[in-house]
Design a protein around this motif. Sequence first.
Motif, mmCIF file in Angstrom:
data_model
loop_
_atom_site.group_PDB
_atom_site.id
_atom_site.type_symbol
_atom_site.label_atom_id
_atom_site.label_comp_id
_atom_site.label_asym_id
_atom_site.label_seq_id
_atom_site.Cartn_x
_atom_site.Cartn_y
_atom_site.Cartn_z
ATOM 1 N N LEU A 26 0.834 -1.204 0.000
ATOM 2 C CA LEU A 26 0.000 0.000 0.000
ATOM 3 C C LEU A 26 0.869 1.254 0.000
ATOM 4 C CD1 LEU A 26 -2.803 1.273 0.217
ATOM 5 C CD2 LEU A 26 -2.643 1.067 2.709
ATOM 6 N N LEU A 27 1.977 1.225 0.766
ATOM 7 C CA LEU A 27 2.902 2.356 0.770
ATOM 8 C C LEU A 27 3.464 2.610 -0.620
ATOM 9 C CD1 LEU A 27 4.688 4.496 2.162
ATOM 10 C CD2 LEU A 27 6.318 2.664 2.662
ATOM 11 N N TYR A 28 3.812 1.556 -1.362
ATOM 12 C CA TYR A 28 4.354 1.727 -2.715
ATOM 13 C C TYR A 28 3.315 2.331 -3.661
ATOM 14 C CZ TYR A 28 8.161 -1.162 -0.987
ATOM 15 O OH TYR A 28 9.211 -1.659 -0.259
ATOM 16 N N TRP A 29 2.047 1.938 -3.482
ATOM 17 C CA TRP A 29 0.990 2.563 -4.296
ATOM 18 C C TRP A 29 0.905 4.059 -3.990
ATOM 19 C CZ3 TRP A 29 -0.376 0.338 -8.430
ATOM 20 C CH2 TRP A 29 -0.595 -1.033 -8.530
ATOM 21 N N VAL A 30 1.036 4.402 -2.714
ATOM 22 C CA VAL A 30 1.002 5.817 -2.338
ATOM 23 C C VAL A 30 2.184 6.560 -2.963
ATOM 24 C CG1 VAL A 30 1.191 7.407 -0.385
ATOM 25 C CG2 VAL A 30 -0.274 5.392 -0.199
ATOM 26 N N ILE A 31 3.381 5.938 -2.919
ATOM 27 C CA ILE A 31 4.573 6.574 -3.511
ATOM 28 C C ILE A 31 4.374 6.803 -5.000
ATOM 29 C CG2 ILE A 31 7.000 6.178 -4.084
ATOM 30 C CD1 ILE A 31 7.282 4.752 -1.382
ATOM 31 N N ILE A 32 3.823 5.818 -5.694
ATOM 32 C CA ILE A 32 3.573 5.961 -7.141
ATOM 33 C C ILE A 32 2.604 7.106 -7.402
ATOM 34 C CG2 ILE A 32 2.564 4.835 -9.157
ATOM 35 C CD1 ILE A 32 3.565 2.157 -7.969
ATOM 36 N N ALA A 33 1.520 7.163 -6.598
ATOM 37 C CA ALA A 33 0.518 8.209 -6.796
ATOM 38 C C ALA A 33 1.094 9.591 -6.503
ATOM 39 C CB ALA A 33 -0.688 7.932 -5.890
ATOM 40 N N VAL A 34 1.861 9.710 -5.410
ATOM 41 C CA VAL A 34 2.456 11.005 -5.061
ATOM 42 C C VAL A 34 3.443 11.443 -6.135
ATOM 43 C CG1 VAL A 34 3.989 12.168 -3.427
ATOM 44 C CG2 VAL A 34 2.116 10.740 -2.586
ATOM 45 N N HIS A 35 4.256 10.508 -6.620
ATOM 46 C CA HIS A 35 5.225 10.846 -7.680
ATOM 47 C C HIS A 35 4.503 11.323 -8.930
ATOM 48 C CE1 HIS A 35 7.890 9.864 -11.153
ATOM 49 N NE2 HIS A 35 8.765 10.487 -10.376
ATOM 50 N N PHE A 36 3.416 10.665 -9.296
ATOM 51 C CA PHE A 36 2.640 11.055 -10.479
ATOM 52 C C PHE A 36 2.117 12.481 -10.321
ATOM 53 C CE2 PHE A 36 -1.242 11.474 -12.908
ATOM 54 C CZ PHE A 36 -0.943 10.862 -14.125
ATOM 55 N N ILE A 61 3.706 8.809 -18.189
ATOM 56 C CA ILE A 61 2.850 7.640 -18.434
ATOM 57 C C ILE A 61 3.636 6.330 -18.408
ATOM 58 C CG2 ILE A 61 1.310 6.538 -20.090
ATOM 59 C CD1 ILE A 61 0.459 9.329 -20.976
ATOM 60 N N VAL A 62 4.695 6.234 -19.218
ATOM 61 C CA VAL A 62 5.430 4.961 -19.307
ATOM 62 C C VAL A 62 6.068 4.578 -17.974
ATOM 63 C CG1 VAL A 62 7.373 3.781 -20.401
ATOM 64 C CG2 VAL A 62 5.807 5.152 -21.793
ATOM 65 N N PRO A 63 6.808 5.494 -17.281
ATOM 66 C CA PRO A 63 7.351 5.110 -15.971
ATOM 67 C C PRO A 63 6.279 4.728 -14.949
ATOM 68 C CG PRO A 63 8.456 7.060 -16.801
ATOM 69 C CD PRO A 63 7.286 6.822 -17.698
ATOM 70 N N THR A 64 5.145 5.449 -14.988
ATOM 71 C CA THR A 64 4.067 5.119 -14.044
ATOM 72 C C THR A 64 3.504 3.737 -14.332
ATOM 73 O OG1 THR A 64 3.497 7.462 -13.785
ATOM 74 C CG2 THR A 64 1.841 5.841 -13.120
ATOM 75 N N LEU A 65 3.349 3.407 -15.606
ATOM 76 C CA LEU A 65 2.851 2.076 -15.969
ATOM 77 C C LEU A 65 3.827 0.986 -15.544
ATOM 78 C CD1 LEU A 65 1.314 2.701 -19.518
ATOM 79 C CD2 LEU A 65 0.089 2.274 -17.369
ATOM 80 N N ILE A 66 5.129 1.248 -15.704
ATOM 81 C CA ILE A 66 6.134 0.260 -15.282
ATOM 82 C C ILE A 66 6.076 0.064 -13.774
ATOM 83 C CG2 ILE A 66 8.619 -0.176 -15.085
ATOM 84 C CD1 ILE A 66 8.945 1.283 -17.764
ATOM 85 N N MET A 67 5.997 1.161 -13.009
ATOM 86 C CA MET A 67 5.926 1.043 -11.551
ATOM 87 C C MET A 67 4.643 0.345 -11.109
ATOM 88 S SD MET A 67 7.604 4.614 -10.106
ATOM 89 C CE MET A 67 6.643 5.746 -11.132
ATOM 90 N N ASN A 71 4.326 -3.242 -9.075
ATOM 91 C CA ASN A 71 3.601 -3.392 -7.808
ATOM 92 C C ASN A 71 2.407 -4.322 -7.948
ATOM 93 O OD1 ASN A 71 3.995 -2.516 -5.132
ATOM 94 N ND2 ASN A 71 2.135 -1.291 -5.218
ATOM 95 N N LEU A 72 1.766 -4.305 -9.118
ATOM 96 C CA LEU A 72 0.652 -5.224 -9.355
ATOM 97 C C LEU A 72 1.136 -6.672 -9.346
ATOM 98 C CD1 LEU A 72 -2.339 -5.566 -9.992
ATOM 99 C CD2 LEU A 72 -1.789 -5.342 -12.419
ATOM 100 N N THR A 94 12.339 -2.128 -5.618
ATOM 101 C CA THR A 94 13.584 -1.654 -6.240
ATOM 102 C C THR A 94 13.301 -0.965 -7.567
ATOM 103 O OG1 THR A 94 14.841 -3.434 -5.182
ATOM 104 C CG2 THR A 94 15.841 -2.375 -7.096
ATOM 105 N N VAL A 95 12.417 -1.572 -8.371
ATOM 106 C CA VAL A 95 12.042 -0.967 -9.662
ATOM 107 C C VAL A 95 11.417 0.403 -9.439
ATOM 108 C CG1 VAL A 95 10.491 -1.181 -11.642
ATOM 109 C CG2 VAL A 95 11.774 -3.179 -10.839
ATOM 110 N N ILE A 96 10.513 0.496 -8.469
ATOM 111 C CA ILE A 96 9.817 1.762 -8.203
ATOM 112 C C ILE A 96 10.804 2.836 -7.744
ATOM 113 C CG2 ILE A 96 8.130 2.886 -6.696
ATOM 114 C CD1 ILE A 96 6.618 0.162 -6.694
ATOM 115 N N CYS A 97 11.649 2.474 -6.775
ATOM 116 C CA CYS A 97 12.579 3.464 -6.221
ATOM 117 C C CYS A 97 13.577 3.952 -7.268
ATOM 118 C CB CYS A 97 13.317 2.863 -5.025
ATOM 119 S SG CYS A 97 12.261 2.596 -3.583
ATOM 120 N N TRP A 98 14.142 3.036 -8.028
ATOM 121 C CA TRP A 98 15.152 3.450 -9.016
ATOM 122 C C TRP A 98 14.531 4.131 -10.226
ATOM 123 C CZ3 TRP A 98 20.094 4.290 -8.428
ATOM 124 C CH2 TRP A 98 20.740 3.704 -7.336
#
Length: 373
Positions: A26-36, A61-67, A71-72, A94-98
Amino acid sequence: MNKTKRDTQTMDYITKQGRWGRKMLLLYWVIIAVHFIVQLGSYLFLDYPATPYEFYVGTLIVPTLIMCGSNLLAELAHHKCNRFSFVIQFVASTVICWMIIRLNYDIRIITALCLLPIFSSVLFFNRRLIWLSFILQIVVFFLLLAIDGSFRAYLSPFDIVATPTFLMMSTFLALIIQDSGRDLLVDLYKTQHAQQELMISNAIISKMSMTDGLTKLYNHLSFQTFYEKALEYAKQGAIIHLAVVDIDNFKKINDTYGHQFGDKILEGISQIITEQITANDIPARYGGEEFAILMFEHTFEEAYQIVECIRREVEKMTFGEKMQSVSVTVSIGLKSYSEEMNKDTFFQGADDYLYQAKRTGKNKIVAELNHIA
């Protein structure tokens, strides 16, 4: 510790780990959303050096889809493949952070984000996960250096040396934190276990002090405590009946067959009493072969029926072996509380009825209104 308890503790530990894993996802989903949101806000409201196509496709779009895809995949592994769920989860982190570091490497402090997977692994008390997270960060860091010229050009020689060193030091710190946390948990478990054993011991001692060792009914002392409390309720309007039960000819039985045989009779009659009374009633071995029963919230007829069932069940029961079977009977005095009574007259009334039953033939109940069964 028996196998069932160990299995229960193992399942509890696995369940708790699963909950922490779910919170991390759930934290990683939040990080993805905040970054977007931050990236989009930076482009719309700040001077962002990129064309709309470069930004929306290459940066947003592309980095968000990859992250999101990473996570999915970790979410699916968490629900479907518990064996590898943590490994996949830390690969995804690791993928999300980098990915975020790669998009924002002009912010120098952003590189510290690679520590998130390492320190997240501390929560699971698994040294292999910490080392896995460290290896993943090192591999991705040198992979970006090898294939991404702009990333490589942005870093100074000091950064290239300092980043792996910083990751290694952070990994050792994470290991120390984990070992310290493990020791703390062990100490807490030992303390909790000791407290539980003490509580169990106290409960056993308390029960032993309140009950008769042979019959498992309340003893004389604890009955007196219940008796005084019952009279307080009676003075407030509660309906209370007292039955005093005595085994007929018990001294003769003891003298003839021995005290061990007498003990079996006491155990058998106490079991009958326990089976016939209700959960609200209080039975006690008052002394020797005498029992006392406090009965609450029964009508007189219901109380009488209870003690009559006890009398009949005892009468039907035989004790000993076939060649030496003995029938036993009981006499019972039954008294209902009334306002003019105190604790002495109430008990004395039931006791007088008991002796009246003894004098008039035994194996009977004498109750209120000179009711003799």
